[in-house]
Each structure stands twice: as C-alpha cells, then as structure tokens.
Design an enzyme around this catalytic site. Structure first.
Site, PDB file in Angstrom:
ATOM      1  N   ASP A   1       0.832  -1.198   0.000  1.00 24.32           N
ATOM      2  CA  ASP A   1       0.000   0.000   0.000  1.00 24.32           C
ATOM      3  C   ASP A   1       0.870   1.254   0.000  1.00 24.32           C
ATOM      4  O   ASP A   1       1.956   1.260  -0.572  1.00 24.32           O
ATOM      5  CB  ASP A   1      -0.914  -0.040   1.236  1.00 24.32           C
TER       6      ASP A   1
ATOM      7  N   HIS B   1      -3.638   5.977   3.925  1.00 27.61           N
ATOM      8  CA  HIS B   1      -4.442   4.868   3.401  1.00 27.61           C
ATOM      9  C   HIS B   1      -3.992   3.515   3.970  1.00 27.61           C
ATOM     10  O   HIS B   1      -4.793   2.742   4.505  1.00 27.61           O
ATOM     11  CB  HIS B   1      -4.331   4.879   1.874  1.00 27.61           C
TER      12      HIS B   1
ATOM     13  N   SER C   1     -11.152  -0.913  -0.892  1.00 24.51           N
ATOM     14  CA  SER C   1      -9.878  -1.001  -0.180  1.00 24.51           C
ATOM     15  C   SER C   1     -10.084  -1.483   1.243  1.00 24.51           C
ATOM     16  O   SER C   1      -9.395  -2.378   1.734  1.00 24.51           O
ATOM     17  CB  SER C   1      -9.205   0.377  -0.114  1.00 24.51           C
TER      18      SER C   1
END
Length: 402
Positions: free
Chosen positions: A71, A111, A279
C-alpha cells in the site's frame, strides 16, 4: 491512453470532523510521514457491530500470523498499531519520494495505516467508543508501493507491485497479502500471485471502485480477478452493495466498504472514509484470513478461501456479481473449523453464540414463569382430586380423628 494503476481512491477526513468534499484544515500540511490527526472517533464503527470479529477471539486472535499490507506504507505511531508493525520495504523510487533504505513505515497518505488498523489494530477506546482490528494478535508487514491514492501512469507500476508481493512472501514471511489496489494485468504480476499461492500464502484483493463498469465492459479488475485471489466487494451498513464497488463474475465475498473509521498515520487520532471503497472491505477479509490461518495453519489458500465463502451470509441465490457469496461472517468462519492436530480440518465444531442482551424484565419474567407453572400444577392436582373425593364420599370415607 496509457494504462493506469494505483491505490483505490476514497476520501479520507478526520473522524470527528464533518464529511466534506475537501480534507479538513491541517490535513494538507501533514508531516513527512503522514497526516497528523488528533480527532477522536465520532461514533462506534458500524462494521465492528455488523461483523463482531471479537466473538471469534476465544478461538483465534491471529497470533503468529503476518499480514503484508502492499500500500502507501504503514505508520507504527498510532497506539492501536504500536509494536505491531514489523520492518518492511519501501519500493517507491527515490525520485518520487521513496527511500531505498526505508522500512515501509512512512505513510504520507494514511491509506495503508487505516487498512492495517482494520486488519490488526489492538483494542482502544476513543471518546467512549471501542476500536479494534479483526485480528489484533496478528502483525503487519508494510510494503510501500505508492505515496498516495492518485492514479499513476508509470509503466512499471505493475512490476513494482509484483516485486512487493514476492518480497512480502520471501523476505517478509507473510502468511496473508492484502492488496487494496488495482493495476493492469501483466505476466509479471500474475507470476508473483502464483508464487505467493504456491508458498501457501493467502492473497486478498479489492474488486475495485469502478461501479458496474466492470460487468458492462466485460473487464475484470486485477489483481483481484487472478485465480486463487479472494476478490472483495463493498457493502454499506444496510448490507446493500456499495454502488462504487465493481461487480463481476470474479467477486468472491463482500465486507463493509463505506463510512469506515480507522487510525491516522500521525497524531493518535482517527480518519474517516466519507465515500465507499473496496480497499477497506479488503482489510476486513484479510483480518479474517489471519484469524483462520492462526487457528489452523495447515489450511491451503484455497481451503481458507473456501471457508470464508462457505460461511458468508449468502445473498438470495447464494451468489451474485455484486457481493459474491455474501458478507463475511468471522465467528462462523473460524468456529466451523477444527484446529491443526484436532482431527480432520474443516470438521464442524460448536460456534460461539453471541451473548444475548439481558432483558430489564428478566427477573420478573422468570418469576412469572415459575408462578404460572406452579399454578397449572395445582390446578391439575385439584382436578385430579375431585373424582377421588366424590368416590370416597360414596364409599363412606371420613377424616381421621385422634
């Protein structure tokens, strides 16, 4: 038009702030390795109430399992992730802000950190609300492949993701690989996926956020659509398919993918996703895979996937292109297994039952029940006694006298 790839985009805002079209003040002025957010949780995270992974913890918390998060990096600064993030790898090129010697713990976007918290965050209380990851006993191996969620036209991005998967498996000793991203299919990427599966590593990937276009165009999303990968769609708090979640015949299961809260990269606060995103749904399924893998390490990736899909809360018809086999059910998925060494894997065992909330009238109800039973018994005795007394009178019975 060049092929694009990147982390799946979803708006991240401070958990205690308003849901807006732009990040809150201070977000853009984030530190080098992540937005500094101090906002507490504004509400109890609904996915935890919906999935109740904590009911599976008496059987497994994911101890001993490593989950690689490929990620934007994963920060180890948040209290829920303190001591849980292992040294990883930074594969972002130096001319794009990467660090050849980096350990993957720099997350400029937030994220990857939020997803890591969903997977393995330890229990914490914020503003009176509980937050915890699905598998709080698991550890996270961060592999940084992008700085942010903006789509990239780099021709070698799929190769970078493939390299990240191989590193996670060979050097990171990962048991599960979380891929909350999409990228064009390449032979190199497919080979990396196959390598992971051959090494008995479970691979979980997001179905994508292109809505129904995947079905209409007949174009599956990668790496989710590769054989052996668990492809995850998103649902909202009503168990309805999130409209942005890509549908297709490659979708396996679904998990919460809208209005998600999780730890910020810096500041100790919480971020909130104002929009839908597969996600984050992927993170919930990777956490479940960690619970299963810890409970029975002998299971192959296919067996783990089968357990997850078989025990999901199936939609009408048992499967559809929007949510696959349905929303994952952690307690059923883990509780329906026998641990390694306890007999045949997959044989049924008792599943922990959610504790019923005590009724405020429980004592009154119990007493009423007892009184009712006693009353019925006395009534039956009296009815039975009537013919006996009558018969005795006819025979001249009298009461005993001293």
């Amino acid at each position: 038009m060049p092929a694009t790839a990147g982390l799946l985009t979803c708006l991240l805002v401070a958990a205690g702030g308003p849901v807006a079209a732009a990040p809150p003040i201070g977000y853009a002025a984030a530190a080098r390795c992540g937005p500094s957010v101090t906002d507490p949780l504004a509400a109890a995270p609904w996915p935890l109430t919906r999935l109740r992974p904590d009911l599976a913890w008496p059987l497994s918390t994911g101890v001993g399992v490593r989950v690689a998060v490929v990620d934007s990096g994963v920060s180890a600064d948040h209290p829920t992730l303190d001591g849980k993030v292992l040294p990883g790898r930074d594969l972002v090129p130096p001319d794009d802000g990467g660090d050849d010697d980096g350990d993957g713990q720099c997350d400029e976007n937030g994220h990857g950190t939020l997803i890591a918290g969903i997977i393995a965050g330890r229990e914490a209380v914020s503003a009176g609300f509980r937050f915890y990851g699905v598998a709080p006993g698991a550890q996270v191996v961060p592999v940084r492949v992008l700085r942010d969620q903006r789509r990239s036209t780099e021709s070698d991005l799929s190769g970078r993701i493939a390299e990240a998967i191989r590193w996670a498996v060979d050097q990171g000793d990962a048991d599960v690989v979380n891929l909350s991203l999409t990228t064009p299919p390449t032979r190199q990427l497919q080979s990396a996926i196959e390598h992971a599966l051959d090494r008995r590593v479970v691979v979980v990937a997001a179905a994508g956020n292109s809505g129904e276009s995947g079905v209409e165009a007949g174009q599956p999303t990668y790496p989710a659509a590769y054989p052996g990968v668990i492809a995850v769609a998103g649902v909202n708090a009503q168990d309805a398919h999130v409209q942005s979640s890509t549908a297709g015949n490659f979708v396996d299961v679904a998990a919460p993918g809208e209005r998600i809260a999780g730890p910020a990269a810096a500041g100790g606060g919480y971020l909130f996703t104002a929009e839908g995103g597969t996600s984050f749904a992927t993170g919930y399924v990777s956490g479940l895979a960690a619970l299963i893998r810890a409970y029975d390490p002998t299971l192959s990736p296919d067996q783990v996937a089968e357990r997850i899909t078989q025990t999901a809360d199936h939609p009408d018809g048992l499967w559809n292109a929007q949510v696959g086999h349905g929303v994952v059910n952690p307690v059923r998925a883990v509780g329906a297994l026998r641990p390694a060494g306890a007999g045949e894997a997959g044989a049924a065992v008792s599943v922990p039952r959610p504790a019923d909330r005590p009724s405020p009238l429980r004592g009154v109800s119990a007493a009423s029940g007892v009184i009712a039973v006693v009353g019925v018994a006395l009534a039956l005795l009296l009815l039975a006694a009537v013919p006996v007394v009558r018969r005795g009178r006819r025979r001249g019975w009298r009461t005993a006298r001293k």
